[in-house]
Structure formats: C-alpha cells, structure tokens
Scaffold this motif. Structure first.
Motif, PDB file in Angstrom:
ATOM      1  N   ALA A   1      38.917  29.611  47.870  1.00  0.00           N
ATOM      2  CA  ALA A   1      38.740  30.719  46.940  1.00  0.00           C
ATOM      3  C   ALA A   1      37.260  30.928  46.637  1.00  0.00           C
ATOM      4  CB  ALA A   1      39.501  30.455  45.651  1.00  0.00           C
ATOM      5  N   SER A   2      36.888  32.171  46.387  1.00  0.00           N
ATOM      6  CA  SER A   2      35.514  32.491  46.019  1.00  0.00           C
ATOM      7  C   SER A   2      35.534  33.657  45.041  1.00  0.00           C
ATOM      8  CB  SER A   2      34.677  32.848  47.251  1.00  0.00           C
ATOM      9  OG  SER A   2      35.225  33.986  47.907  1.00  0.00           O
ATOM     10  N   CYS A   3      34.467  33.771  44.248  1.00  0.00           N
ATOM     11  CA  CYS A   3      34.373  34.828  43.250  1.00  0.00           C
ATOM     12  C   CYS A   3      33.109  35.659  43.482  1.00  0.00           C
ATOM     13  CB  CYS A   3      34.347  34.238  41.835  1.00  0.00           C
ATOM     14  SG  CYS A   3      35.854  33.354  41.378  1.00  0.00           S
ATOM     15  N   THR A   4      33.204  36.955  43.204  1.00  0.00           N
ATOM     16  CA  THR A   4      32.062  37.855  43.336  1.00  0.00           C
ATOM     17  C   THR A   4      31.940  38.702  42.074  1.00  0.00           C
ATOM     18  OG1 THR A   4      33.449  39.510  44.437  1.00  0.00           O
ATOM     19  CG2 THR A   4      32.220  37.991  45.850  1.00  0.00           C
ATOM     20  N   CYS A   5      30.715  39.114  41.786  1.00  0.00           N
ATOM     21  CA  CYS A   5      30.460  39.959  40.633  1.00  0.00           C
ATOM     22  C   CYS A   5      30.955  41.379  40.917  1.00  0.00           C
ATOM     23  CB  CYS A   5      28.961  39.970  40.335  1.00  0.00           C
ATOM     24  SG  CYS A   5      28.515  40.684  38.732  1.00  0.00           S
ATOM     25  N   ALA A   6      31.355  42.074  39.863  1.00  0.00           N
ATOM     26  CA  ALA A   6      31.839  43.447  40.018  1.00  0.00           C
ATOM     27  C   ALA A   6      30.771  44.317  40.670  1.00  0.00           C
ATOM     28  CB  ALA A   6      32.228  44.017  38.665  1.00  0.00           C
ATOM     29  N   SER A   7      31.215  45.248  41.492  1.00  0.00           N
ATOM     30  CA  SER A   7      30.306  46.124  42.203  1.00  0.00           C
ATOM     31  C   SER A   7      29.389  46.872  41.234  1.00  0.00           C
ATOM     32  CB  SER A   7      31.097  47.126  43.046  1.00  0.00           C
ATOM     33  OG  SER A   7      30.243  48.017  43.712  1.00  0.00           O
ATOM     34  N   GLY A   8      28.083  46.811  41.485  1.00  0.00           N
ATOM     35  CA  GLY A   8      27.104  47.497  40.652  1.00  0.00           C
ATOM     36  C   GLY A   8      26.671  46.712  39.437  1.00  0.00           C
ATOM     37  N   GLY A   9      27.287  45.549  39.205  1.00  0.00           N
ATOM     38  CA  GLY A   9      26.946  44.741  38.043  1.00  0.00           C
ATOM     39  C   GLY A   9      26.076  43.557  38.402  1.00  0.00           C
ATOM     40  N   THR A  10      25.537  42.914  37.381  1.00  0.00           N
ATOM     41  CA  THR A  10      24.728  41.709  37.560  1.00  0.00           C
ATOM     42  C   THR A  10      25.337  40.595  36.727  1.00  0.00           C
ATOM     43  OG1 THR A  10      22.712  43.012  37.897  1.00  0.00           O
ATOM     44  CG2 THR A  10      22.441  40.681  37.324  1.00  0.00           C
ATOM     45  N   CYS A  11      25.680  39.495  37.369  1.00  0.00           N
ATOM     46  CA  CYS A  11      26.297  38.357  36.691  1.00  0.00           C
ATOM     47  C   CYS A  11      25.290  37.213  36.601  1.00  0.00           C
ATOM     48  CB  CYS A  11      27.547  37.902  37.433  1.00  0.00           C
ATOM     49  SG  CYS A  11      28.865  39.136  37.484  1.00  0.00           S
ATOM     50  N   SER A  12      24.894  36.865  35.375  1.00  0.00           N
ATOM     51  CA  SER A  12      23.952  35.762  35.189  1.00  0.00           C
ATOM     52  C   SER A  12      24.658  34.414  35.170  1.00  0.00           C
ATOM     53  CB  SER A  12      23.183  35.956  33.874  1.00  0.00           C
ATOM     54  OG  SER A  12      24.088  36.036  32.776  1.00  0.00           O
ATOM     55  N   PHE A  13      25.952  34.415  34.957  1.00  0.00           N
ATOM     56  CA  PHE A  13      26.713  33.172  34.927  1.00  0.00           C
ATOM     57  C   PHE A  13      27.080  32.757  36.357  1.00  0.00           C
ATOM     58  CE2 PHE A  13      29.325  36.887  34.065  1.00  0.00           C
ATOM     59  CZ  PHE A  13      30.268  36.832  35.067  1.00  0.00           C
ATOM     60  N   PRO A  14      27.392  31.459  36.574  1.00  0.00           N
ATOM     61  CA  PRO A  14      27.725  30.982  37.929  1.00  0.00           C
ATOM     62  C   PRO A  14      29.015  31.623  38.445  1.00  0.00           C
ATOM     63  CG  PRO A  14      27.211  29.143  36.470  1.00  0.00           C
ATOM     64  CD  PRO A  14      27.337  30.348  35.600  1.00  0.00           C
ATOM     65  N   LEU A  15      28.992  32.045  39.686  1.00  0.00           N
ATOM     66  CA  LEU A  15      30.175  32.664  40.301  1.00  0.00           C
ATOM     67  C   LEU A  15      30.975  31.625  41.084  1.00  0.00           C
ATOM     68  CD1 LEU A  15      28.592  36.027  41.475  1.00  0.00           C
ATOM     69  CD2 LEU A  15      30.260  35.704  39.632  1.00  0.00           C
ATOM     70  N   THR A  16      31.216  30.489  40.441  1.00  0.00           N
ATOM     71  CA  THR A  16      31.980  29.420  41.074  1.00  0.00           C
ATOM     72  C   THR A  16      33.476  29.667  40.876  1.00  0.00           C
ATOM     73  OG1 THR A  16      31.700  28.119  39.058  1.00  0.00           O
ATOM     74  CG2 THR A  16      30.178  27.680  40.859  1.00  0.00           C
ATOM     75  N   ALA A  17      34.247  29.190  41.834  1.00  0.00           N
ATOM     76  CA  ALA A  17      35.701  29.378  41.788  1.00  0.00           C
ATOM     77  C   ALA A  17      36.400  28.022  41.760  1.00  0.00           C
ATOM     78  CB  ALA A  17      36.167  30.176  42.993  1.00  0.00           C
ATOM     79  N   ASP A  18      37.455  27.940  40.968  1.00  0.00           N
ATOM     80  CA  ASP A  18      38.289  26.735  40.903  1.00  0.00           C
ATOM     81  C   ASP A  18      39.392  26.889  41.952  1.00  0.00           C
ATOM     82  OD1 ASP A  18      40.094  24.710  40.317  1.00  0.00           O
ATOM     83  OD2 ASP A  18      39.796  24.862  38.148  1.00  0.00           O
ATOM     84  N   ASN A  19      39.168  26.265  43.105  1.00  0.00           N
ATOM     85  CA  ASN A  19      40.115  26.417  44.208  1.00  0.00           C
ATOM     86  C   ASN A  19      41.491  25.843  43.860  1.00  0.00           C
ATOM     87  OD1 ASN A  19      40.193  27.351  47.113  1.00  0.00           O
ATOM     88  ND2 ASN A  19      41.000  25.288  47.371  1.00  0.00           N
ATOM     89  N   ALA A  20      41.507  24.748  43.097  1.00  0.00           N
ATOM     90  CA  ALA A  20      42.771  24.127  42.693  1.00  0.00           C
ATOM     91  C   ALA A  20      43.568  25.074  41.788  1.00  0.00           C
ATOM     92  CB  ALA A  20      42.520  22.804  41.996  1.00  0.00           C
ATOM     93  N   ALA A  21      42.865  25.754  40.866  1.00  0.00           N
ATOM     94  CA  ALA A  21      43.529  26.700  39.969  1.00  0.00           C
ATOM     95  C   ALA A  21      44.103  27.874  40.756  1.00  0.00           C
ATOM     96  CB  ALA A  21      42.550  27.200  38.912  1.00  0.00           C
ATOM     97  N   PHE A  22      43.361  28.345  41.739  1.00  0.00           N
ATOM     98  CA  PHE A  22      43.839  29.452  42.568  1.00  0.00           C
ATOM     99  C   PHE A  22      45.069  29.028  43.374  1.00  0.00           C
ATOM    100  CE2 PHE A  22      43.892  32.387  46.141  1.00  0.00           C
ATOM    101  CZ  PHE A  22      43.628  33.607  45.535  1.00  0.00           C
ATOM    102  N   THR A  23      45.033  27.816  43.902  1.00  0.00           N
ATOM    103  CA  THR A  23      46.166  27.298  44.676  1.00  0.00           C
ATOM    104  C   THR A  23      47.410  27.173  43.812  1.00  0.00           C
ATOM    105  OG1 THR A  23      44.689  26.088  46.173  1.00  0.00           O
ATOM    106  CG2 THR A  23      46.985  25.367  46.086  1.00  0.00           C
ATOM    107  N   ARG A  24      47.230  26.702  42.568  1.00  0.00           N
ATOM    108  CA  ARG A  24      48.372  26.584  41.661  1.00  0.00           C
ATOM    109  C   ARG A  24      48.966  27.962  41.352  1.00  0.00           C
ATOM    110  NH1 ARG A  24      45.120  22.414  39.278  1.00  0.00           N
ATOM    111  NH2 ARG A  24      44.252  23.899  37.761  1.00  0.00           N
TER     112      ARG A  24
END
Length: 206
Positions: free
Chosen positions: A101-124
């Motif tokens: 799993a991976s996360c991306t910022c919304a198109s046209g926006g700027t995300c200052s926070f980490p765009l990390t993804a919890d792969n285990a949470a996505f799998t669950r």
C-alpha cells in the motif's frame, strides 16, 4: 410411389423435431435470466462489502499512518486547538499495487505530513471486505481521506483531523454463465461509501 407419398406425409417425430429447434432458445432464455439475477447479486454483494469497508476504515487503524501520528500544532504551524485548514490538509489517497500500500497527496495540494502507509491496516481492511465478497483483492480497493473541517490541531486523543473517509471498490467483473466457456467478463460499476473518521485506531470494528 405410394410409400414415398406416405413417407412425405408422415408426421411421426414432428414434435421432437420442433422441440429440438425451440430447446436452445429456451435454454438461452433460462440461463440469461439466471445471469441477470447473479449480476444483480454481485452488485449487491460488492456494495455491501464497500459499506462494511468504510465502517472498518473509520473505526480501526488509519491506512495513512503518517497523518495519524502527525501533530499540526507542533510540526505544521497550526495554532493549538484550532481547525486544520484545507491548505494544510488537502487530502490523501491510499491504494495498493497488489502487494504494498502507498499514499499520495491530493492532486494540486501540498502535504507537509509524512505520506506513509500502514500496509497491515490496509490488508486488514481488504480482508474484512473479502469476507463479504470473496472476489475482492487489494488492487480493487482505494481509501481516500478528504478534508471535512472536523478535528483540531494538537488533539491529544487522536489524529488532528477527522477526515471524510471514502472506501472505493473498482475494476470488479462478473463472468456470465452464458459466456463461461469463452471466459468473457462483464464489468461491474464502481462503488464508493463515505463516513467521517472516528478514533482511527484499533484492529476490530463492530
């Protein structure tokens, strides 16, 4: 000559011949009716799985784990106790390539926070949805966290934002009985269901 004339006028077996002509049409109509019912069943099943997935997503660990642990008060420059503006949190989309799993910022926006993804949470999440519809895989599921104006910067009890969480189901197909031998599939419509984030923590949902 008489025998030939009698043979031409002989109607024995006519009913069987007529039935043989009509039978394929009857079978196609019967199987087609079953297919329509199964197609509707698959749509209902996928829709219910999407609703269940949305409920799971808002009541358990956030897939966007970087957003979950980020303090907009400490690191984002948003005053403690105020609503995080949409410019600071434009939204996040999380999905999987089938394995990770991976996360991306919304198109046209700027995300200052980490765009990390919890792969285990996505799998669950995917596993819970697959309990409703066994054809669902990780690549079919998309989780979107959109700005809602809820939450506040520096919240000590959870994420600083309570985003509108949308779980989407896409690229699902149904293989009709009438085309089973040819492996021709019919696409199902896309599904989406949204709820406001609750605690965003845990591994069990009601």
């Amino acid at each position: 000559m008489t025998r030939l004339f009698d043979l031409v006028r002989n109607e024995n077996g006519a009913s069987a011949a007529e039935f043989a002509l009509v039978l394929p049409i009857l079978l196609i109509a019967l199987i087609g009716t079953i297919d329509v019912g199964l197609y509707a069943w698959n749509i209902n099943q996928a829709e219910k799985a999407t609703q269940t997935g949305a409920r799971w997503a808002v009541a358990t660990d956030m897939v966007a784990s970087g957003l979950k642990t980020y303090s907009f008060a400490v690191s984002g420059g948003v005053p403690q106790g105020t609503v995080v503006d949409q410019t600071a949190f434009p939204g996040v989309t999380c999905q999987s390539n089938g394995t990770t799993a991976s996360c991306t910022c919304a198109s046209g926006g700027t995300c200052s926070f980490p765009l990390t993804a919890d792969n285990a949470a996505f799998t669950r999440l995917v596993t819970r949805m697959a309990q409703i519809d066994g054809d669902i895989t990780a690549s079919n599921v998309v989780v979107t966290y959109a700005w809602s104006g809820l939450g506040f910067s520096g919240d000590p009890n959870g994420p600083d934002v309570a985003p509108l969480t949308t779980v989407s189901l896409r690229n699902m197909t149904y293989t009709p009985l009438t085309t089973l031998l040819f492996q021709v599939s019919v696409p199902l419509p896309s599904f989406a269901y949204a709820l406001t984030m609750e605690d965003g923590s845990g591994t069990v949902s009601n």
